[in-house]
Motif scaffolding. Structure first.
Motif, PDB file in Angstrom:
ATOM      1  N   SER A  45       0.826  -1.200   0.000  1.00 56.05           N
ATOM      2  CA  SER A  45       0.000   0.000   0.000  1.00 56.05           C
ATOM      3  C   SER A  45       0.867   1.260   0.000  1.00 56.05           C
ATOM      4  CB  SER A  45      -0.905   0.011   1.236  1.00 56.05           C
ATOM      5  OG  SER A  45      -1.603   1.232   1.341  1.00 56.05           O
ATOM      6  N   ASP A  65      -4.505   3.501   8.742  1.00 54.69           N
ATOM      7  CA  ASP A  65      -5.317   2.309   8.981  1.00 54.69           C
ATOM      8  C   ASP A  65      -6.378   2.074   7.901  1.00 54.69           C
ATOM      9  OD1 ASP A  65      -3.812   2.034  11.237  1.00 54.69           O
ATOM     10  OD2 ASP A  65      -5.483   2.193  12.661  1.00 54.69           O
ATOM     11  N   ASP A  66      -7.191   3.077   7.627  1.00 54.55           N
ATOM     12  CA  ASP A  66      -8.269   2.897   6.654  1.00 54.55           C
ATOM     13  C   ASP A  66      -7.720   2.710   5.244  1.00 54.55           C
ATOM     14  OD1 ASP A  66     -10.097   3.148   8.691  1.00 54.55           O
ATOM     15  OD2 ASP A  66     -10.607   5.237   8.243  1.00 54.55           O
ATOM     16  N   LEU A  86      -6.117  -0.890   4.750  1.00 54.87           N
ATOM     17  CA  LEU A  86      -7.141  -1.935   4.695  1.00 54.87           C
ATOM     18  C   LEU A  86      -7.885  -1.887   3.364  1.00 54.87           C
ATOM     19  CD1 LEU A  86      -8.616  -4.231   6.116  1.00 54.87           C
ATOM     20  CD2 LEU A  86     -10.156  -2.524   7.126  1.00 54.87           C
ATOM     21  N   ARG A 128      -7.798  -4.998   0.592  1.00 56.45           N
ATOM     22  CA  ARG A 128      -9.090  -5.605   0.262  1.00 56.45           C
ATOM     23  C   ARG A 128      -9.399  -5.452  -1.226  1.00 56.45           C
ATOM     24  NH1 ARG A 128     -13.064  -3.819   5.301  1.00 56.45           N
ATOM     25  NH2 ARG A 128     -12.645  -5.646   6.618  1.00 56.45           N
ATOM     26  N   GLY A 177      -3.088  -1.479  12.510  1.00 57.01           N
ATOM     27  CA  GLY A 177      -3.879  -1.320  11.299  1.00 57.01           C
ATOM     28  C   GLY A 177      -3.244  -2.013  10.104  1.00 57.01           C
ATOM     29  N   TYR A 178      -1.915  -1.911   9.982  1.00 59.12           N
ATOM     30  CA  TYR A 178      -1.236  -2.543   8.850  1.00 59.12           C
ATOM     31  C   TYR A 178      -1.321  -4.062   8.931  1.00 59.12           C
ATOM     32  CZ  TYR A 178       2.214  -3.786   5.373  1.00 59.12           C
ATOM     33  OH  TYR A 178       2.828  -4.330   4.272  1.00 59.12           O
ATOM     34  N   ARG A 208      -3.443  -5.840  10.596  1.00 56.57           N
ATOM     35  CA  ARG A 208      -4.851  -6.230  10.447  1.00 56.57           C
ATOM     36  C   ARG A 208      -5.224  -6.306   8.969  1.00 56.57           C
ATOM     37  NH1 ARG A 208      -6.635  -2.798  13.900  1.00 56.57           N
ATOM     38  NH2 ARG A 208      -7.323  -1.160  12.482  1.00 56.57           N
ATOM     39  N   ALA A 209      -4.710  -5.382   8.177  1.00 62.46           N
ATOM     40  CA  ALA A 209      -4.981  -5.388   6.734  1.00 62.46           C
ATOM     41  C   ALA A 209      -4.320  -6.580   6.053  1.00 62.46           C
ATOM     42  CB  ALA A 209      -4.485  -4.086   6.111  1.00 62.46           C
ATOM     43  N   LYS A 210      -3.104  -6.932   6.480  1.00 61.53           N
ATOM     44  CA  LYS A 210      -2.438  -8.095   5.898  1.00 61.53           C
ATOM     45  C   LYS A 210      -3.178  -9.384   6.262  1.00 61.53           C
ATOM     46  CE  LYS A 210       0.821  -8.142   3.777  1.00 61.53           C
ATOM     47  NZ  LYS A 210       0.967  -8.051   2.298  1.00 61.53           N
ATOM     48  N   ALA A 224      -6.348  -9.601   6.687  1.00 65.36           N
ATOM     49  CA  ALA A 224      -7.529  -9.600   5.817  1.00 65.36           C
ATOM     50  C   ALA A 224      -7.166 -10.081   4.413  1.00 65.36           C
ATOM     51  CB  ALA A 224      -8.135  -8.202   5.753  1.00 65.36           C
ATOM     52  N   GLN A 225      -6.007  -9.658   3.917  1.00 63.52           N
ATOM     53  CA  GLN A 225      -5.533 -10.123   2.616  1.00 63.52           C
ATOM     54  C   GLN A 225      -5.372 -11.644   2.615  1.00 63.52           C
ATOM     55  OE1 GLN A 225      -1.412  -9.364   1.852  1.00 63.52           O
ATOM     56  NE2 GLN A 225      -1.618  -9.472  -0.374  1.00 63.52           N
TER      57      GLN A 225
END
Length: 246
Positions: A60, A65-66, A69, A73, A106-107, A109-111, A113-114
């Motif tokens: 990214s 955070d936003d 994510l 996604r 946040g980072y 959490r995004a990974k 989700a990936q």
């Protein structure tokens, strides 16, 4: 073998491309600079056509955070769609050791989700989970600096050379899908604070690195296992002292 490398111009991607080309594979560099945009979907159908493997080592542009994510996604959903539509038989993605153990980041959490999107896609896949790269030490120090002082928690890390990570990603790409995870970490365990303090001293950086149990690492306070790979992980070859000397 035809391998599309998403993020093929970056730190890891460029090394993966070089490894593949050096062994006779057809490595396709895919990045915004080559006309491929994973957020808008531009160029994805064309670059995926005829490929055997898709490797995603993109990142990214924003770590807010936003933003991060939304990036993972959207990008992952578009890549999954392209892989499914083109009949790609192996989806390889680079993620982070412990992403699922650090929901406050946040980072990470995004990974996480990936990773879940790829598992849910039913594509044959391999997830390569790496620890923190030696090459990220300066950025970690900068993010932890307040008023000239670097404040970091003492949680354990096994930092690794980007070259070792790229080697594993490339080898995984040309092998059979794992339909699971392989982890990699460096050959030595440090406290996060000790690693960065060692890096700053080696680079002649005058900043003081302070151990602060309340300090956060990109939103989370890691403990002795949060960022460390489990048993059976691949061990990188490059030691910190050798990387610093090189």
């Amino acid at each position: 073998m035809r391998v599309v490398v998403i993020g093929g111009t970056g730190l890891i991607g460029s090394k993966v491309v070089a490894w593949l080309e050096g062994r006779g594979h057809d490595a396709v560099v895919a990045a915004p600079s080559t006309g491929v945009n994973t957020i808008t979907g531009k160029g994805l159908t064309e670059v995926a056509r005829g490929a055997d493997v898709l490797v995603d080592v993109s990142n990214s542009p924003s770590f807010a955070d936003d933003d991060v994510l939304a990036f993972f996604r959207t990008s992952t959903a578009n890549l999954i769609g392209a892989a499914q539509g083109s009949g790609i038989g192996h989806y390889v993605a680079l993620s982070v050791v412990g992403a699922d153990r650090a929901p406050d980041s946040g980072y990470l959490r995004a990974k996480a989700a990936q990773e879940q999107l790829i598992r849910d896609s039913r594509l044959h896949h391999s997830l390569v989970l790496a620890t923190q790269f030696y090459e990220f030490a300066a950025g970690i120090a900068d993010a932890a600096t307040t008023d000239g002082v670097v404040r970091l928690p003492p949680g354990a890390v096994r930092p690794v050379a980007a070259a070792d990570v790229a080697d594993l990603v490339a080898r995984t790409a040309v092998g059979p899908p794992l339909d699971g995870v392989v982890e990699i970490g460096g050959p030595e365990v440090f406290g996060l604070d000790t690693w960065i303090r060692t890096f700053l001293a080696a680079k002649g950086d005058p900043r003081t690195a302070v151990t602060d149990p309340r300090a956060r690492y990109f939103g989370t306070v890691p403990d002795e296992r949060t960022l460390v790979p489990g048993p059976g992980a691949v061990t990188g070859r490059v030691r910190l002292a050798d990387w610093l000397a090189g």
